[in-house]
Design a protein around this motif. Structure first.
Motif, mmCIF file in Angstrom:
data_model
loop_
_atom_site.group_PDB
_atom_site.id
_atom_site.type_symbol
_atom_site.label_atom_id
_atom_site.label_comp_id
_atom_site.label_asym_id
_atom_site.label_seq_id
_atom_site.Cartn_x
_atom_site.Cartn_y
_atom_site.Cartn_z
ATOM 1 N N PHE A 61 0.877 -1.422 -0.023
ATOM 2 C CA PHE A 61 0.270 0.209 0.152
ATOM 3 C C PHE A 61 1.091 1.359 -0.011
ATOM 4 C CE2 PHE A 61 -3.099 -3.047 2.337
ATOM 5 C CZ PHE A 61 -3.699 -2.950 1.478
ATOM 6 N N PHE A 62 1.830 1.262 0.956
ATOM 7 C CA PHE A 62 2.784 2.359 0.798
ATOM 8 C C PHE A 62 3.666 2.651 -0.485
ATOM 9 C CE2 PHE A 62 7.055 3.910 1.542
ATOM 10 C CZ PHE A 62 6.985 4.897 2.400
ATOM 11 N N LEU A 63 4.155 1.600 -1.088
ATOM 12 C CA LEU A 63 4.748 1.481 -2.237
ATOM 13 C C LEU A 63 4.076 2.120 -3.473
ATOM 14 C CD1 LEU A 63 6.877 -1.749 -2.148
ATOM 15 C CD2 LEU A 63 7.615 0.564 -1.808
ATOM 16 N N ARG A 64 2.898 1.577 -3.415
ATOM 17 C CA ARG A 64 1.932 1.972 -4.416
ATOM 18 C C ARG A 64 1.349 3.414 -4.412
ATOM 19 N NH1 ARG A 64 -0.325 -4.021 -6.234
ATOM 20 N NH2 ARG A 64 1.701 -4.880 -6.555
ATOM 21 N N ARG A 65 1.156 3.990 -3.233
ATOM 22 C CA ARG A 65 0.671 5.089 -2.988
ATOM 23 C C ARG A 65 1.990 6.242 -3.494
ATOM 24 N NH1 ARG A 65 -2.572 5.136 2.658
ATOM 25 N NH2 ARG A 65 -3.613 3.158 2.408
ATOM 26 N N ILE A 66 3.290 5.771 -3.217
ATOM 27 C CA ILE A 66 4.327 6.596 -3.485
ATOM 28 C C ILE A 66 4.068 6.707 -5.085
ATOM 29 C CG2 ILE A 66 6.766 6.661 -3.596
ATOM 30 C CD1 ILE A 66 5.646 7.572 -0.667
ATOM 31 N N ASP A 67 4.165 5.393 -5.778
ATOM 32 C CA ASP A 67 4.339 5.530 -7.217
ATOM 33 C C ASP A 67 3.277 6.213 -7.846
ATOM 34 O OD1 ASP A 67 6.334 3.664 -6.999
ATOM 35 O OD2 ASP A 67 5.133 1.833 -7.475
ATOM 36 N N ALA A 68 1.979 6.320 -7.206
ATOM 37 C CA ALA A 68 0.950 7.182 -7.696
ATOM 38 C C ALA A 68 1.176 8.680 -7.588
ATOM 39 C CB ALA A 68 -0.445 7.006 -6.911
ATOM 40 N N SER A 141 -4.925 7.710 -2.188
ATOM 41 C CA SER A 141 -4.713 6.501 -1.428
ATOM 42 C C SER A 141 -5.336 5.402 -2.414
ATOM 43 C CB SER A 141 -5.469 6.604 -0.326
ATOM 44 O OG SER A 141 -5.298 5.425 0.584
ATOM 45 N N GLN A 142 -5.497 4.268 -1.729
ATOM 46 C CA GLN A 142 -6.159 3.247 -2.576
ATOM 47 C C GLN A 142 -7.761 3.431 -2.763
ATOM 48 O OE1 GLN A 142 -3.327 2.130 -0.797
ATOM 49 N NE2 GLN A 142 -2.310 1.670 -2.518
ATOM 50 N N GLN A 143 -8.492 2.754 -3.470
ATOM 51 C CA GLN A 143 -9.945 3.074 -3.794
ATOM 52 C C GLN A 143 -10.496 3.087 -2.396
ATOM 53 O OE1 GLN A 143 -11.621 1.424 -7.216
ATOM 54 N NE2 GLN A 143 -13.642 1.600 -6.577
ATOM 55 N N PHE A 144 -10.355 1.736 -1.870
ATOM 56 C CA PHE A 144 -11.356 1.590 -0.657
ATOM 57 C C PHE A 144 -11.161 2.550 0.450
ATOM 58 C CE2 PHE A 144 -7.486 -0.261 0.355
ATOM 59 C CZ PHE A 144 -6.975 -0.155 1.572
ATOM 60 N N HIS A 145 -9.872 3.217 0.356
ATOM 61 C CA HIS A 145 -9.675 4.299 1.441
ATOM 62 C C HIS A 145 -10.125 5.931 0.834
ATOM 63 C CE1 HIS A 145 -6.321 6.031 4.186
ATOM 64 N NE2 HIS A 145 -7.697 6.432 4.711
ATOM 65 N N ASN A 146 -10.134 5.797 -0.340
ATOM 66 C CA ASN A 146 -10.517 7.364 -0.935
ATOM 67 C C ASN A 146 -12.011 7.276 -0.857
ATOM 68 O OD1 ASN A 146 -8.121 8.221 -1.770
ATOM 69 N ND2 ASN A 146 -8.102 7.173 -3.746
ATOM 70 N N ALA A 165 -4.797 4.832 -6.146
ATOM 71 C CA ALA A 165 -3.158 3.894 -6.292
ATOM 72 C C ALA A 165 -3.748 2.739 -6.315
ATOM 73 C CB ALA A 165 -2.302 4.248 -5.060
ATOM 74 N N GLU A 166 -2.777 1.878 -7.222
ATOM 75 C CA GLU A 166 -3.092 0.486 -7.211
ATOM 76 C C GLU A 166 -3.364 -0.413 -5.981
ATOM 77 O OE1 GLU A 166 -0.450 -1.647 -10.126
ATOM 78 O OE2 GLU A 166 -0.234 -0.115 -11.281
ATOM 79 N N ASN A 167 -3.949 -1.314 -5.973
ATOM 80 C CA ASN A 167 -4.309 -2.058 -4.751
ATOM 81 C C ASN A 167 -3.254 -2.897 -4.484
ATOM 82 O OD1 ASN A 167 -5.570 -2.997 -2.507
ATOM 83 N ND2 ASN A 167 -7.586 -3.200 -3.302
ATOM 84 N N THR A 168 -3.059 -3.794 -3.259
ATOM 85 C CA THR A 168 -2.154 -4.669 -3.133
ATOM 86 C C THR A 168 -2.816 -6.097 -3.993
ATOM 87 O OG1 THR A 168 -1.477 -6.444 -1.557
ATOM 88 C CG2 THR A 168 -3.692 -5.674 -1.336
ATOM 89 N N SER A 169 -1.412 -6.802 -4.187
ATOM 90 C CA SER A 169 -1.804 -7.854 -5.293
ATOM 91 C C SER A 169 -2.130 -9.257 -4.532
ATOM 92 C CB SER A 169 -0.756 -8.516 -6.197
ATOM 93 O OG SER A 169 0.390 -8.816 -5.207
#
Length: 195
Positions: A61-68, A141-146, A165-169
């Protein structure tokens, strides 16, 4: 006694479903998955999370928020960034960790404001408005959080859009977050009534 138990369960289920619908309705047409489509905002609010997951591995979640956030910055979608999250000196400082990660991707620290009092999403949102004067936000953030964050901004009179941001796999983590988020949405509805 059995009827009382059944009635209690029915009320609980109805409350959870009602809160889910309230959150989803508030977020409708305000979230974006494509960087090119999200409108520019002067201020973006990056919602914090731990850099390390409970497994001891890097938190997806952290890494994908950074990427976004990096993609949005490079596309010129925001001018200023508030990084809001928990600051627990004995464990980690979410805003500082996110700032460090962003700087390695050439996002200038001069545009960042760190809010270490974002222990809850509603705190992050109210602090952005009341302390930093942001009446319009782009939430990251991720969709569920947004979805929940957009519900809170709508209830608190803040104009906002969000980038997903992308979700976890991990299917396991998706399921766990679904359960956690279902309860968090009930809490969010009660928060806007009493906070």
């Amino acid at each position: 006694m059995m009827w009382f138990f059944i009635l209690t369960i029915a009320i609980c289920v109805a409350t959870v479903i009602g809160c889910q619908m309230a959150v989803l309705n508030a977020a409708e047409n305000r979230m974006y998955d494509d960087v090119s489509e999200i409108p520019h905002r002067k201020v973006a609010l990056l919602l914090g999370t731990s850099p390390i997951g409970r497994s001891g591995l890097p938190n997806q979640f952290f890494l994908r928020r950074i990427d976004a956030t990096v993609k949005l910055y490079k596309a010129g979608k925001f001018d200023r960034l508030i990084i809001s999250g928990a600051n627990r000196p004995e464990e980690f400082n979410e805003p500082e960790e996110m700032k460090a990660a962003l700087v390695t991707h050439n996002v200038p620290d001069s545009i960042m404001t760190l809010d270490g009092k974002g222990f809850r999403t509603i705190n992050s949102i109210l602090w952005a408005k009341d302390v930093y004067g942001a009446d319009s936000l782009m939430i990251i953030s991720q969709q569920f959080h947004n979805e929940r964050a957009l519900f809170l901004t709508k209830c608190k009179g803040i104009e906002a859009v969000a980038f997903n941001a992308e979700n976890t796999s991990s299917q396991r983590w998706r399921f766990l977050m679904f359960i956690r988020e279902s309860l968090a949405r009930v809490k969010a509805v009660f928060e806007v009534l009493f906070v």
